[in-house]
Design a protein around this motif. Structure first.
Motif, PDB file in Angstrom:
ATOM      1  N   THR A 154      -5.921 -36.975 -30.336  1.00 29.95           N
ATOM      2  CA  THR A 154      -6.067 -35.680 -29.650  1.00 29.95           C
ATOM      3  C   THR A 154      -6.722 -35.887 -28.283  1.00 29.95           C
ATOM      4  N   ASP A 155      -7.746 -36.751 -28.234  1.00 35.17           N
ATOM      5  CA  ASP A 155      -8.416 -37.031 -26.956  1.00 35.17           C
ATOM      6  C   ASP A 155      -7.432 -37.605 -25.937  1.00 35.17           C
ATOM      7  N   ALA A 156      -6.560 -38.504 -26.412  1.00 30.62           N
ATOM      8  CA  ALA A 156      -5.603 -39.134 -25.487  1.00 30.62           C
ATOM      9  C   ALA A 156      -4.636 -38.088 -24.933  1.00 30.62           C
ATOM     10  N   VAL A 157      -4.240 -37.132 -25.762  1.00 25.45           N
ATOM     11  CA  VAL A 157      -3.343 -36.071 -25.271  1.00 25.45           C
ATOM     12  C   VAL A 157      -4.087 -35.197 -24.253  1.00 25.45           C
ATOM     13  N   VAL A 158      -5.350 -34.909 -24.561  1.00 23.66           N
ATOM     14  CA  VAL A 158      -6.130 -34.084 -23.624  1.00 23.66           C
ATOM     15  C   VAL A 158      -6.293 -34.835 -22.287  1.00 23.66           C
ATOM     16  N   ASP A 159      -6.561 -36.147 -22.344  1.00 25.37           N
ATOM     17  CA  ASP A 159      -6.697 -36.927 -21.098  1.00 25.37           C
ATOM     18  C   ASP A 159      -5.414 -36.841 -20.280  1.00 25.37           C
ATOM     19  N   LEU A 160      -4.290 -36.981 -20.974  1.00 27.62           N
ATOM     20  CA  LEU A 160      -2.995 -36.890 -20.287  1.00 27.62           C
ATOM     21  C   LEU A 160      -2.839 -35.497 -19.658  1.00 27.62           C
ATOM     22  N   ALA A 161      -3.167 -34.484 -20.446  1.00 22.14           N
ATOM     23  CA  ALA A 161      -3.052 -33.104 -19.944  1.00 22.14           C
ATOM     24  C   ALA A 161      -3.903 -32.921 -18.690  1.00 22.14           C
ATOM     25  N   ARG A 162      -5.119 -33.443 -18.716  1.00 22.83           N
ATOM     26  CA  ARG A 162      -6.029 -33.263 -17.564  1.00 22.83           C
ATOM     27  C   ARG A 162      -5.460 -33.919 -16.306  1.00 22.83           C
ATOM     28  N   ARG A 163      -4.815 -35.075 -16.516  1.00 19.94           N
ATOM     29  CA  ARG A 163      -4.244 -35.769 -15.338  1.00 19.94           C
ATOM     30  C   ARG A 163      -3.215 -34.897 -14.636  1.00 19.94           C
ATOM     31  N   TYR A 164      -2.551 -34.038 -15.414  1.00 14.34           N
ATOM     32  CA  TYR A 164      -1.515 -33.171 -14.835  1.00 14.34           C
ATOM     33  C   TYR A 164      -1.992 -31.716 -14.715  1.00 14.34           C
ATOM     34  N   ARG A 165      -3.293 -31.510 -14.870  1.00  9.14           N
ATOM     35  CA  ARG A 165      -3.876 -30.149 -14.826  1.00  9.14           C
ATOM     36  C   ARG A 165      -3.222 -29.202 -15.830  1.00  9.14           C
ATOM     37  N   LEU A 166      -3.009 -29.699 -17.022  1.00 10.06           N
ATOM     38  CA  LEU A 166      -2.437 -28.858 -18.081  1.00 10.06           C
ATOM     39  C   LEU A 166      -3.520 -28.510 -19.111  1.00 10.06           C
ATOM     40  N   LEU A 167      -3.209 -27.514 -19.931  1.00  9.14           N
ATOM     41  CA  LEU A 167      -4.132 -27.085 -20.977  1.00  9.14           C
ATOM     42  C   LEU A 167      -3.626 -27.568 -22.339  1.00  9.14           C
ATOM     43  N   VAL A 168      -4.531 -27.636 -23.305  1.00  9.56           N
ATOM     44  CA  VAL A 168      -4.141 -28.062 -24.657  1.00  9.56           C
ATOM     45  C   VAL A 168      -4.613 -27.029 -25.683  1.00  9.56           C
ATOM     46  N   HIS A 169      -3.652 -26.579 -26.497  1.00 10.34           N
ATOM     47  CA  HIS A 169      -3.987 -25.703 -27.629  1.00 10.34           C
ATOM     48  C   HIS A 169      -3.725 -26.469 -28.922  1.00 10.34           C
ATOM     49  N   LEU A 170      -4.612 -26.298 -29.882  1.00  4.63           N
ATOM     50  CA  LEU A 170      -4.428 -26.944 -31.178  1.00  4.63           C
ATOM     51  C   LEU A 170      -4.213 -25.891 -32.254  1.00  4.63           C
ATOM     52  N   ASP A 171      -3.072 -25.996 -32.952  1.00  3.62           N
ATOM     53  CA  ASP A 171      -2.869 -25.194 -34.154  1.00  3.62           C
ATOM     54  C   ASP A 171      -3.597 -25.935 -35.281  1.00  3.62           C
ATOM     55  N   GLY A 172      -4.827 -25.504 -35.497  1.00  2.00           N
ATOM     56  CA  GLY A 172      -5.651 -26.142 -36.538  1.00  2.00           C
ATOM     57  C   GLY A 172      -5.717 -25.252 -37.768  1.00  2.00           C
ATOM     58  N   SER A 173      -4.571 -24.692 -38.128  1.00  2.00           N
ATOM     59  CA  SER A 173      -4.538 -23.819 -39.311  1.00  2.00           C
ATOM     60  C   SER A 173      -5.223 -24.488 -40.490  1.00  2.00           C
ATOM     61  N   ARG A 174      -4.992 -25.815 -40.624  1.00  2.00           N
ATOM     62  CA  ARG A 174      -5.628 -26.573 -41.720  1.00  2.00           C
ATOM     63  C   ARG A 174      -6.560 -27.642 -41.164  1.00  2.00           C
ATOM     64  N   ILE A 175      -7.324 -27.298 -40.135  1.00  2.00           N
ATOM     65  CA  ILE A 175      -8.195 -28.294 -39.503  1.00  2.00           C
ATOM     66  C   ILE A 175      -9.280 -28.780 -40.476  1.00  2.00           C
ATOM     67  N   PHE A 176      -9.684 -27.922 -41.426  1.00  2.00           N
ATOM     68  CA  PHE A 176     -10.705 -28.377 -42.392  1.00  2.00           C
ATOM     69  C   PHE A 176     -10.121 -29.391 -43.375  1.00  2.00           C
ATOM     70  N   ASN A 177      -8.815 -29.289 -43.650  1.00  2.00           N
ATOM     71  CA  ASN A 177      -8.185 -30.338 -44.460  1.00  2.00           C
ATOM     72  C   ASN A 177      -8.235 -31.663 -43.711  1.00  2.00           C
ATOM     73  N   ALA A 178      -7.992 -31.593 -42.402  1.00  2.00           N
ATOM     74  CA  ALA A 178      -8.046 -32.825 -41.600  1.00  2.00           C
ATOM     75  C   ALA A 178      -9.462 -33.385 -41.615  1.00  2.00           C
ATOM     76  N   SER A 179     -10.438 -32.511 -41.435  1.00  2.00           N
ATOM     77  CA  SER A 179     -11.830 -32.939 -41.383  1.00  2.00           C
ATOM     78  C   SER A 179     -12.241 -33.620 -42.700  1.00  2.00           C
ATOM     79  N   VAL A 180     -11.878 -32.998 -43.819  1.00  2.00           N
ATOM     80  CA  VAL A 180     -12.245 -33.560 -45.129  1.00  2.00           C
ATOM     81  C   VAL A 180     -11.497 -34.880 -45.370  1.00  2.00           C
ATOM     82  N   ALA A 181     -10.206 -34.910 -45.021  1.00  2.00           N
ATOM     83  CA  ALA A 181      -9.421 -36.132 -45.276  1.00  2.00           C
ATOM     84  C   ALA A 181      -9.926 -37.302 -44.439  1.00  2.00           C
TER      85      ALA A 181
END
Ligand SMILES: Cc1ncc(COP(=O)(O)O)c(C=O)c1O
Length: 347
Positions: A154-181
């Motif tokens: 995710t950080d690498a995508v954000v870095d890329l986005a910043r280089r092109y002055r773009l924004l990043v949205h995350l659909d973290g509908s199940r972000i707690f599943n990611a956190s636990v896993a």
């Protein structure tokens, strides 16, 4: 007959504690910003996500829509995965309601999109092109086996986005599943993104609601966008009350859902006539294939349905089962027994 419903973690019912909290929630008119329980949920959500502010919305779909519409102006382009929920299953809302141009890029089986693929989709400055504004990621990635995205990606995508002055949205509908896993605090998983949606009504078992988080300024704007979409909800403290219990009590137990998914996937692997790719199954979503044409998809679903087992077809010969709060290890064993029985009887 009791049914074992593996169609989605959205089928979870509120816990007794949630019902109790709903019945005694302090309420006010949230469109006037006066619902104390909603304000408490939003403050708690922002703290847990490590963002400045948060806003309760009715659904994950509205959360993603509110964020994309707030980040982008009509005619602008949004880069997102070709297997993303937002592209496939949110009724084309960003185009229908926002005049936004979705630009899909190949999702890898682990839910990532190659950085070089994102970069080559970013538009140059040319009158013929829509302007790229936003990149969307999904964590965990529903249609890519519920894969969790590691924070470095995710950080690498954000870095890329910043280089092109773009924004990043995350659909973290199940972000707690990611956190636990991953065993990583949710704050770290979303640290650098501009906005995130997470759902209370999936693995966390609340009956309704999702939350968007971001900067104070961004959330003030999303309030306006939510209003445009008809998502101002008055005494929504009755929703928020269950959401607070979800965040306080329901996160750690998600590990049990992951264990059950693993048990299910391992069992499926040993059933003749079914095939499964175990590699990416790390959370609560299990995709598998019916690998023998002698049993039709319809018959397969009907026979399991007759045994009280509900799940979804997700493509040709492909099926999905999702574990959640309503499913125990014994249920998984029963599902495996039924799968074996149906396959043995019909092959
Ligand atoms: C990854 C993902 N994003 C968004 C949504 C939409 O959430 P809702 O059903 O609350 O609109 C879902 C629903 O399952 C989902 O799986």
């Amino acid at each position: 007959m009791r049914s074992i419903d593996l169609r989605s973690d959205t089928v979870t019912l509120p816990t007794p504690e949630m019902r109790e909290a709903i019945s005694r929630a302090e309420l006010g008119d949230d469109v006037f910003g006066e619902d104390p329980t909603t304000l408490e949920l939003q403050t708690l959500s922002a703290q847990m996500m490590g963002k400045e502010a948060a806003l309760l919305v009715p659904s994950g779909t509205m959360g993603n829509l509110v964020c994309t519409l707030t980040h982008c102006a009509r005619g602008e382009e949004v880069i997102l995965g070709d297997r993303s929920h937002t592209f496939l299953n949110e009724a084309g809302g960003m185009a229908a309601l926002g005049g936004l141009h979705p630009r899909t890029v190949l999702n890898q089986p682990d839910g990532t999109i190659r950085l070089e693929d994102i970069e080559s989709a970013i538009r140059g400055d040319n009158d013929h092109f829509p302007r790229t504004r936003l990149i969307c990621l999904e964590n965990t990635h529903n249609f890519c086996s519920g894969s969790p995205l590691p924070p470095e990606y995710t950080d690498a995508v954000v870095d890329l986005a910043r280089r092109y002055r773009l924004l990043v949205h995350l659909d973290g509908s199940r972000i707690f599943n990611a956190s636990v896993a991953l065993g990583i605090d949710v704050k770290r998983l979303i640290r650098n993104v501009d906005s995130v949606t997470f759902c209370l009504s999936k693995g966390l078992s609340a009956p309704v609601g999702s939350v968007v988080c971001g900067s104070r300024k961004f959330i003030a704007e999303t309030r306006r966008t939510r209003k445009v979409l008809g998502g101002g909800m008055r005494q929504c403290g009755i929703i928020a009350a269950a959401g607070i219990i979800a965040l306080d009590r329901m996160i750690e137990r998600i590990a049990e859902d992951h264990e059950n998914a693993h048990r299910l996937a391992e069992g499926i692997k040993n059933i003749q006539g079914l095939s499964i790719d175990l590699e990416h199954i790390r959370t609560n979503i299990v995709y598998f294939n019916l690998a023998d044409g002698r049993l039709s998809e319809e018959k397969f679903l009907t026979e399991l349905g007759r045994r009280g087992i509900k799940f979804l077809r997700s493509g040709p010969s492909r099926f999905r089962m999702v574990t959640h709060y309503g499913i125990s290890a014994d249920d998984i064993d029963e599902v495996l027994r039924s799968l074996s029985e149906v396959l043995t009887n019909h092959l």
